[in-house]
Design a protein around this motif. Structure first.
Motif, short mmCIF file in Angstrom:
data_model
loop_
_atom_site.label_atom_id
_atom_site.label_comp_id
_atom_site.label_asym_id
_atom_site.label_seq_id
_atom_site.Cartn_x
_atom_site.Cartn_y
_atom_site.Cartn_z
N ILE A 108 -0.01 10.36 3.18
CA ILE A 108 -0.49 9.27 4.03
C ILE A 108 -0.29 7.92 3.32
N PHE A 109 -0.97 7.73 2.19
CA PHE A 109 -1.01 6.40 1.60
C PHE A 109 0.35 5.92 1.07
N ASN A 110 1.21 6.85 0.59
CA ASN A 110 2.52 6.42 0.09
C ASN A 110 3.58 6.40 1.19
N ARG A 111 3.19 6.76 2.41
CA ARG A 111 4.19 6.79 3.49
C ARG A 111 3.92 5.76 4.57
N THR A 112 2.65 5.41 4.77
CA THR A 112 2.35 4.52 5.88
C THR A 112 2.15 3.10 5.34
N TRP A 113 1.61 2.20 6.17
CA TRP A 113 1.31 0.84 5.75
C TRP A 113 -0.06 0.79 5.10
N GLY A 114 -0.19 -0.02 4.05
CA GLY A 114 -1.48 -0.21 3.42
C GLY A 114 -1.80 -1.69 3.31
N PHE A 115 -3.07 -2.03 3.50
CA PHE A 115 -3.49 -3.42 3.40
C PHE A 115 -3.53 -3.84 1.92
N LEU B 125 -1.80 -0.12 -3.85
CA LEU B 125 -1.13 0.42 -2.66
C LEU B 125 -1.03 1.91 -2.91
N GLY B 126 -1.74 2.69 -2.12
CA GLY B 126 -1.99 4.08 -2.50
C GLY B 126 -2.91 4.05 -3.70
N LEU C 134 7.21 -5.20 2.95
CA LEU C 134 6.11 -6.14 2.86
C LEU C 134 6.12 -6.98 4.13
N GLU C 135 5.06 -6.87 4.94
CA GLU C 135 5.01 -7.63 6.19
C GLU C 135 3.59 -8.12 6.42
N THR C 136 3.46 -9.13 7.26
CA THR C 136 2.12 -9.66 7.53
C THR C 136 1.81 -9.58 9.02
N HIS C 137 0.52 -9.46 9.29
CA HIS C 137 0.05 -9.54 10.68
C HIS C 137 -1.16 -10.45 10.69
N LYS C 138 -1.02 -11.63 11.31
CA LYS C 138 -2.14 -12.57 11.49
C LYS C 138 -2.90 -12.81 10.18
N LEU D 176 -2.94 -10.95 7.49
CA LEU D 176 -3.13 -9.76 6.66
C LEU D 176 -1.79 -9.34 6.07
N ILE D 177 -1.77 -9.15 4.74
CA ILE D 177 -0.54 -8.71 4.07
C ILE D 177 -0.59 -7.19 3.93
N PHE D 178 0.42 -6.53 4.45
CA PHE D 178 0.52 -5.08 4.33
C PHE D 178 1.78 -4.74 3.55
N GLY D 179 1.75 -3.60 2.84
CA GLY D 179 2.93 -3.11 2.15
C GLY D 179 3.09 -1.63 2.39
N SER D 180 4.31 -1.14 2.10
CA SER D 180 4.53 0.30 2.17
C SER D 180 5.53 0.69 1.09
N TRP D 181 5.29 1.83 0.47
CA TRP D 181 6.24 2.40 -0.49
C TRP D 181 7.37 3.11 0.23
N ASN D 182 7.23 3.27 1.54
CA ASN D 182 8.20 4.03 2.34
C ASN D 182 9.21 3.08 2.95
#
Lengths: 174, 434
Positions: free
Chosen positions: B37-44, B62-63, B143-147, B149-155
Motif C-alpha cells: 500500500i504505502f510504497n505503491r500508492t500516493w502518500g501525503f 513516505l511509507g 510528486l504532485e500537489t492538490h490544493k 497538499l504535497i503528495f509523493g509516490s515511490w511508484n
C-alpha cells in the motif's frame, strides 16, 4: 534576584522560601488529583501554556509551539473532564502521577506584586498496569502574584524538552 | 472464516461484516502494508505553506522511508530520500529548517536543494568516468500537489494524483481551498505516539459516528458550545457517509431537525463572502449547512472541520504514520484561510488544539481507547474473534440518492458502511483476488 555582592537579603530568602513552598504544595496537590484545591491556587486571569520544541540545527532559531494555551475557562473544561469519572476515558481509572520540581529561582519582579520564577519539572505519569509510563521534562516560567490571600499562579509557560509526546495524548497537568 | 468475494479469505470478510483482529496488531501484516500500500500508492508529505521560502525544508516519511521535502531556488518543491548515497547518514537531522545545500555530516558529500550531488569532497579520487548525476539523493519519483497538499509516490507507474483523489475532491476541496488565497498551516504539527495500529485512526475518521457519544461524553457534556448534545444524536438521520472506490470516505453531519439553519454557521462573514468565488453552488450549500465533516483520504491522511468555539471552525489534518503492527505516530496540523485576520487564526489554533491537539479534550479519550483495544486484541485467544462491522451490512448495497455530490452516498451517518468500505479497499490491495 538582584543582590548586593551575591548575598540574598532576609526578605529575598523569605520570598524564595514562600515561592518554593507554593510550588511544592502545588505539585503535591496535583499528584493527589485535588483539582479543586489547585484551581484555588490560580489567579482569575491565569494563562496556562505547554509547549514542545522542534529539533533544529545548532545556530538556527529554535521553534517552540504550543500544545496547550488556555485561560481559566478552557482550562476549567479540561480539568472538569479529567476529574469526573463519568466524563473521562483517559483518566478513568486515573493515572498515577508524580512531579519533581527543582532548580527554583526568582528571576524578577513585576507589577501587582508579581514575581517571575523559573524552575524545572520532571513529571512521571504511570498507568498502574502498563510497564512504561510517560515522562515529561521541561522548564517552567511562572508568574506568581503575591496577594493578601497568598500566592496565586497567574501565568505558567512550560517548555518541554521534546518534539514528540511518546505516551499518547497529554492529560497530566505540568 | 468463510471465503468472501472481495478481499480474500483471511482478513476482510465483507459478506459477514467482519475483519480479523490480525489486521490491527500483526507486525508481518504491517510490513506487507508498507510494500503493498504505502510504497505503491500516493502518500501525503506536507502542506505547501510549511515550506514557503526557497531553502525551507521539513523532514517527513513516505511509507517508512524518511524523506526531505524542500523548496528549491526556483520555488519548486523537491522530495528526496534523507540518506546519503555514500554511507547512508541522514543529511538532515533536524525536523525542519532552511538550507542552501544539504551537507552530509559524515564524510561531506554535498547536495543542492534538488538533491543533486555537488561534490563528494574527494572528487579527485573518483574514477574519471563516474557519473556524478547518478549519485544524487534518490528522488521521490512522483510528486504532485492538490490544493496545497504535497503528495509523493515511490511508484513511478501510479495514476496521476488528480485521478487518485478523483471525484472525492468535491467533498475535500471546500476545506482545502475555498478562498482565492487557499488554506495555510498555522503552526508546526503536534506529534504524539499511540500504541495502536494506524488503521484504527483512519477508520475512526472515515466514518465512526457510533463512538462520538460514548468516547467523547466528556467534552460533549461540558462544553456549552456543544450543549445541543441531543441534537447530535438525532442529526445522524439527516447526515451522510460518502464512499469512494479508491478507499477515501467521509461523514457529513448536518443540522439536527428542528435547529435553526444558522445554528452552526460559524465561518466569519467576510470569509464566507470569498467562498462564493471559489466553490460551486452545491459545495457552498453543503458548507453552509454542515456541522461537522470528518474523513480519510486513503490510506492514512484524515481531516475534520468542526466548531471549536462560538465564532470559530477549525480545519484539522491528521496523518497516521505506521511504526509497527501496534504503534503509530500522529501528526496533526491546523489550518485557516490565508485571508483570515491574525486574531481569527490565533483563536482557531488555540481552540483547535484544545479540542484535537496532542492534549486535546477529544483526542485524549480516543487514543486511550485505541490503545486499550490494541492491548486486549494482541493475543491468540482474542484473535479468534474478528471485529464487528455488522451495522454496515443492511446498508452496503443501498446508496442514498437524496444528497447532491458525487461518489456513493449512504444514509444515515451512524452505520459502519464507510469503515467497511475502507477495509474492502485495504483488502483489495493486500489480498488481490486470484
Amino acid at each position: 534576584m538582584e543582590t548586593v555582592n551575591g548575598i540574598m537579603t532576609d526578605e529575598d530568602i523569605r520570598l524564595l522560601k514562600t515561592i518554593e513552598q507554593f510550588l511544592y504544595r502545588e505539585a503535591r496537590i496535583l499528584d493527589n488529583r485535588d483539582y479543586e484545591a489547585w484551581f484555588g491556587m490560580l489567579a482569575d486571569d491565569v494563562r496556562y501554556v505547554v509547549r514542545a520544541q522542534e529539533m533544529r540545527d545548532a545556530g538556527a532559531k529554535g521553534v517552540s509551539f504550543a500544545l496547550i494555551d488556555e485561560q481559566r475557562s478552557d482550562l476549567g473544561l479540561r480539568i472538569d473532564q479529567i476529574r469526573n469519572p463519568r466524563l473521562s476515558r483517559a483518566e478513568n481509572p486515573p493515572s498515577l502521577s508524580r512531579r519533581m520540581i527543582s532548580n527554583i529561582e526568582v528571576v524578577g519582579k513585576g507589577p501587582d506584586h508579581s514575581v517571575n520564577v523559573v524552575s524545572c519539572i520532571m513529571a512521571h505519569r504511570a498507568r498502574g498496569n502498563v510497564p512504561q509510563g510517560g515522562l515529561y521534562v521541561g522548564q517552567r516560567e511562572d508568574i506568581i502574584r503575591m496577594t493578601s490571600d497568598g500566592p496565586r499562579l497567574a501565568r505558567r509557560d512550560v517548555v518541554l524538552d521534546q518534539a514528540i509526546l511518546f505516551d499518547g495524548a497529554l492529560t497530566t497537568i505540568l | 472464516m468463510t471465503v468472501s468475494s472481495v478481499g480474500g479469505p483471511r482478513w476482510v470478510d465483507i459478506a459477514r461484516g467482519e475483519v480479523s483482529r490480525e489486521v490491527f496488531v500483526d507486525d508481518q501484516i504491517y510490513r506487507s502494508e508498507i510494500e503493498k500500500i504505502f510504497n505503491r500508492t500516493w502518500g501525503f508529505l506536507a502542506h505547501e505553506t510549511e515550506i514557503p521560502a526557497p531553502g525551507d525544508y521539513v523532514v517527513r516519511k513516505l511509507g517508512i522511508a524518511e524523506i526531505v521535502v524542500a523548496r528549491d531556488r526556483q520555488g519548486n518543491i523537491q522530495a528526496f530520500l534523507n540518506s546519503c548515497r555514500h554511507r547512508g547518514a541522514q543529511v538532515c537531522r533536524a525536523d525542519s529548517g532552511n538550507a542552501r545545500n544539504f551537507v552530509c555530516p559524515y564524510h561531506g558529500w554535498t547536495y543542492d536543494q534538488t538533491g543533486a550531488l555537488l561534490t563528494t569532497t574527494f572528487d579527485k579520487h573518483l574514477p574519471k568516468d563516474i557519473d556524478m548525476s547518478a549519485l544524487g539523493l534518490p528522488k521521490v519519483p512522483r510528486l504532485e500537489t492538490h490544493k496545497g497538499l504535497i503528495f509523493g509516490s515511490w511508484n513511478t507507474e501510479v495514476a496521476p494524483l488528480s485521478n487518485y483523489i478523483g471525484e472525492f475532491a468535491w467533498y475535500l476541496d471546500p476545506f482545502l481551498s475555498r478562498t482565492p488565497g487557499g488554506m495555510e498551516v498555522l503552526a508546526p504539527p503536534h506529534r504524539w505516539r499511540v500504541k495502536c495500529n494506524w488503521k484504527v485512526g483512519a477508520l475512526n475518521f472515515v466514518g465512526d459516528a457510533q463512538h462520538i457519544l460514548t468516547t467523547h461524553v466528556g467534552p460533549l457534556t461540558l462544553d456549552p458550545v456543544r450543549a445541543a448534545r441531543a441534537g447530535f444524536a438525532t442529526a445522524a438521520e439527516n447526515s451522510f457517509q460518502v464512499v469512494d472506490d479508491a478507499g477515501h470516505g467521509c461523514t457529513l453531519t448536518y443540522l439536527a431537525p428542528g435547529l435553526p439553519e444558522n445554528s452552526y454557521q460559524t465561518h466569519p462573514k467576510d470569509l464566507e463572502a470569498l467562498y462564493r468565488d471559489s466553490l460551486q453552488p452545491g459545495q457552498l450549500e453543503m458548507l453552509s449547512k454542515l456541522r461537522v465533516i470528518v474523513g480519510t483520504i486513503f490510506p492514512n491522511l484524515s481531516f475534520i472541520e468542526t466548531q471549536v468555539g462560538p465564532e470559530e471552525k477549525a480545519v484539522i489534518m491528521r496523518q497516521w504514520q505506521p511504526l509497527s503492527g501496534t504503534d503509530m505516530e500522529i501528526r496533526s496540523w491546523i489550518l485557516a484561510e490565508r485571508e483570515a485576520t491574525p486574531e481569527y487564526k490565533s483563536n482557531v489554533l488555540r481552540k483547535g488544539f484544545h479540542n484535537f491537539g496532542a492534549a486535546g479534550v477529544f483526542e485524549q479519550d480516543d487514543v486511550e481507547l485505541w490503545a486499550s483495544a490494541t492491548l486486549a486484541s494482541d493475543n491468540s485467544i482474542a484473535k479468534q474473534f474478528p471485529y464487528s462491522f455488522h451495522t454496515a451490512l443492511p446498508y452496503l448495497d443501498k446508496p442514498d440518492e437524496s444528497h447532491q455530490g458525487p461518489c456513493k452516498v449512504f444514509r444515515p451517518a451512524d452505520t459502519e458502511v464507510a469503515q467497511l468500505e475502507f477495509m474492502r479497499r485495504w483488502g483489495q490491495l493486500m489480498e488481490p483476488v486470484a
